[in-house]
Design a protein around this motif. Sequence first.
Motif, PDB file in Angstrom:
ATOM      1  N   VAL A  79      -5.021  99.526 -47.984  1.00 57.82           N
ATOM      2  CA  VAL A  79      -3.957  99.881 -48.920  1.00 57.82           C
ATOM      3  C   VAL A  79      -3.146 101.026 -48.335  1.00 57.82           C
ATOM      4  N   GLN A  80      -1.882 101.086 -48.682  1.00 59.55           N
ATOM      5  CA  GLN A  80      -1.041 102.193 -48.221  1.00 59.55           C
ATOM      6  C   GLN A  80      -1.298 103.446 -49.050  1.00 59.55           C
ATOM      7  N   ALA A  81      -1.032 104.583 -48.459  1.00 58.48           N
ATOM      8  CA  ALA A  81      -1.165 105.848 -49.177  1.00 58.48           C
ATOM      9  C   ALA A  81      -0.336 105.802 -50.457  1.00 58.48           C
ATOM     10  N   GLY A  82      -0.916 106.301 -51.523  1.00 59.25           N
ATOM     11  CA  GLY A  82      -0.269 106.254 -52.823  1.00 59.25           C
ATOM     12  C   GLY A  82      -0.621 105.038 -53.644  1.00 59.25           C
ATOM     13  N   GLY A  83      -1.258 104.078 -53.012  1.00 62.64           N
ATOM     14  CA  GLY A  83      -1.625 102.847 -53.696  1.00 62.64           C
ATOM     15  C   GLY A  83      -2.926 102.969 -54.465  1.00 62.64           C
ATOM     16  N   SER A  84      -3.366 101.815 -54.979  1.00 61.52           N
ATOM     17  CA  SER A  84      -4.553 101.777 -55.828  1.00 61.52           C
ATOM     18  C   SER A  84      -5.479 100.650 -55.414  1.00 61.52           C
TER      19      SER A  84
ATOM     20  N   LEU B 231      -4.159 106.947 -53.718  1.00 65.11           N
ATOM     21  CA  LEU B 231      -5.065 107.019 -52.567  1.00 65.11           C
ATOM     22  C   LEU B 231      -4.417 107.758 -51.406  1.00 65.11           C
ATOM     23  N   LYS B 232      -5.254 108.469 -50.664  1.00 63.88           N
ATOM     24  CA  LYS B 232      -4.833 109.257 -49.517  1.00 63.88           C
ATOM     25  C   LYS B 232      -5.563 108.754 -48.281  1.00 63.88           C
ATOM     26  N   PRO B 233      -5.005 108.967 -47.098  1.00 61.10           N
ATOM     27  CA  PRO B 233      -5.717 108.555 -45.878  1.00 61.10           C
ATOM     28  C   PRO B 233      -7.131 109.141 -45.791  1.00 61.10           C
ATOM     29  N   GLU B 234      -7.321 110.321 -46.319  1.00 55.26           N
ATOM     30  CA  GLU B 234      -8.659 110.943 -46.268  1.00 55.26           C
ATOM     31  C   GLU B 234      -9.652 110.282 -47.217  1.00 55.26           C
ATOM     32  N   ASP B 235      -9.205 109.335 -48.036  1.00 51.72           N
ATOM     33  CA  ASP B 235     -10.120 108.559 -48.866  1.00 51.72           C
ATOM     34  C   ASP B 235     -10.731 107.394 -48.085  1.00 51.72           C
ATOM     35  N   THR B 236     -10.261 107.165 -46.866  1.00 55.07           N
ATOM     36  CA  THR B 236     -10.797 106.093 -46.039  1.00 55.07           C
ATOM     37  C   THR B 236     -12.283 106.302 -45.786  1.00 55.07           C
TER      38      THR B 236
ATOM     39  N   ARG C 299     -26.748 114.249 -55.251  1.00 57.70           N
ATOM     40  CA  ARG C 299     -27.387 114.123 -53.948  1.00 57.70           C
ATOM     41  C   ARG C 299     -27.785 112.677 -53.713  1.00 57.70           C
ATOM     42  N   SER C 300     -27.368 112.133 -52.577  1.00 60.96           N
ATOM     43  CA  SER C 300     -27.648 110.732 -52.300  1.00 60.96           C
ATOM     44  C   SER C 300     -29.141 110.457 -52.219  1.00 60.96           C
ATOM     45  N   LYS C 301     -29.916 111.434 -51.789  1.00 61.68           N
ATOM     46  CA  LYS C 301     -31.351 111.199 -51.631  1.00 61.68           C
ATOM     47  C   LYS C 301     -32.055 111.014 -52.969  1.00 61.68           C
ATOM     48  N   ASP C 302     -31.422 111.385 -54.060  1.00 66.28           N
ATOM     49  CA  ASP C 302     -32.021 111.215 -55.378  1.00 66.28           C
ATOM     50  C   ASP C 302     -31.808 109.816 -55.947  1.00 66.28           C
ATOM     51  N   TYR C 303     -31.003 109.015 -55.295  1.00 66.35           N
ATOM     52  CA  TYR C 303     -30.705 107.678 -55.793  1.00 66.35           C
ATOM     53  C   TYR C 303     -31.692 106.671 -55.201  1.00 66.35           C
ATOM     54  N   ASP C 304     -32.104 105.720 -56.035  1.00 64.57           N
ATOM     55  CA  ASP C 304     -33.216 104.840 -55.697  1.00 64.57           C
ATOM     56  C   ASP C 304     -32.795 103.508 -55.094  1.00 64.57           C
ATOM     57  N   ALA C 305     -31.604 103.063 -55.386  1.00 64.32           N
ATOM     58  CA  ALA C 305     -31.157 101.760 -54.901  1.00 64.32           C
ATOM     59  C   ALA C 305     -29.703 101.850 -54.489  1.00 64.32           C
ATOM     60  N   TRP C 306     -29.345 101.075 -53.471  1.00 64.91           N
ATOM     61  CA  TRP C 306     -28.003 101.121 -52.897  1.00 64.91           C
ATOM     62  C   TRP C 306     -27.468  99.714 -52.669  1.00 64.91           C
ATOM     63  N   GLY C 307     -26.153  99.597 -52.791  1.00 71.21           N
ATOM     64  CA  GLY C 307     -25.491  98.383 -52.371  1.00 71.21           C
ATOM     65  C   GLY C 307     -25.207  98.432 -50.884  1.00 71.21           C
ATOM     66  N   GLN C 308     -24.600  97.367 -50.390  1.00 70.95           N
ATOM     67  CA  GLN C 308     -24.357  97.261 -48.952  1.00 70.95           C
ATOM     68  C   GLN C 308     -23.109  98.013 -48.523  1.00 70.95           C
ATOM     69  N   GLY C 309     -22.262  98.388 -49.475  1.00 71.22           N
ATOM     70  CA  GLY C 309     -21.039  99.126 -49.161  1.00 71.22           C
ATOM     71  C   GLY C 309     -19.834  98.224 -49.007  1.00 71.22           C
ATOM     72  N   THR C 310     -18.676  98.787 -49.273  1.00 74.82           N
ATOM     73  CA  THR C 310     -17.414  98.072 -49.102  1.00 74.82           C
ATOM     74  C   THR C 310     -16.404  99.020 -48.463  1.00 74.82           C
ATOM     75  N   GLN C 311     -15.672  98.526 -47.481  1.00 74.85           N
ATOM     76  CA  GLN C 311     -14.761  99.362 -46.697  1.00 74.85           C
ATOM     77  C   GLN C 311     -13.440  99.558 -47.430  1.00 74.85           C
ATOM     78  N   VAL C 312     -12.999 100.791 -47.471  1.00 70.02           N
ATOM     79  CA  VAL C 312     -11.674 101.131 -47.989  1.00 70.02           C
ATOM     80  C   VAL C 312     -10.910 101.830 -46.875  1.00 70.02           C
ATOM     81  N   ILE C 313      -9.734 101.312 -46.549  1.00 69.10           N
ATOM     82  CA  ILE C 313      -8.888 101.915 -45.525  1.00 69.10           C
ATOM     83  C   ILE C 313      -7.539 102.227 -46.156  1.00 69.10           C
ATOM     84  N   VAL C 314      -7.148 103.484 -46.060  1.00 70.02           N
ATOM     85  CA  VAL C 314      -5.867 103.924 -46.620  1.00 70.02           C
ATOM     86  C   VAL C 314      -4.969 104.306 -45.450  1.00 70.02           C
ATOM     87  N   SER C 315      -3.882 103.584 -45.294  1.00 63.34           N
ATOM     88  CA  SER C 315      -2.962 103.848 -44.187  1.00 63.34           C
ATOM     89  C   SER C 315      -1.878 104.831 -44.625  1.00 63.34           C
ATOM     90  N   SER C 316      -1.429 105.637 -43.664  1.00 60.17           N
ATOM     91  CA  SER C 316      -0.409 106.647 -43.977  1.00 60.17           C
ATOM     92  C   SER C 316       0.983 106.074 -43.807  1.00 60.17           C
TER      93      SER C 316
END
Length: 125
Positions: A12-17, A86-91, A108-125
């Motif tokens: 997504v471009q900067a400023g987008g959602s 969104l800002k580029p630093e949200d990538t 703290r991430s270490k306190d969490y018991d289960a995790w998803g696999q993750g999804t990539q967010v890229i914010v272009s400037s």
Amino acid sequence: QVQLVESGGGLVQAGGSLRLSCLVSRRRSSQYYMGWFRQAPGKEREFVAAITWSGGSTVYADSVKDRFTISRDNAKNTVYLEMNSLKPEDTAVYSCAAKSVLGGWSRRSKDYDAWGQGTQVIVSS
């Protein structure tokens, strides 16, 4: 035991959602805090936001407050992260996580018991 599957990332471009979703598979009686974390290349994983499963209380990192909104739809067993201005630093790779209600809130991430696999967010400037 809980299983998490994220979706909704993209470019997504900067400023987008974008809206991320986290589908939660859990035992009906289980109560969890649900959190979103992110990890940018070369950086440590950082807390973004969290929500109680039943109460709807929320907490945010200062860096995303007033731009991101965490919510949940119990009927759909889904937690959302609405990201605006969104800002580029949200990538980053964004992951949802579940934490037992025992011990209360945590950023703290270490306190969490289960995790998803993750999804990539890229914010272009």
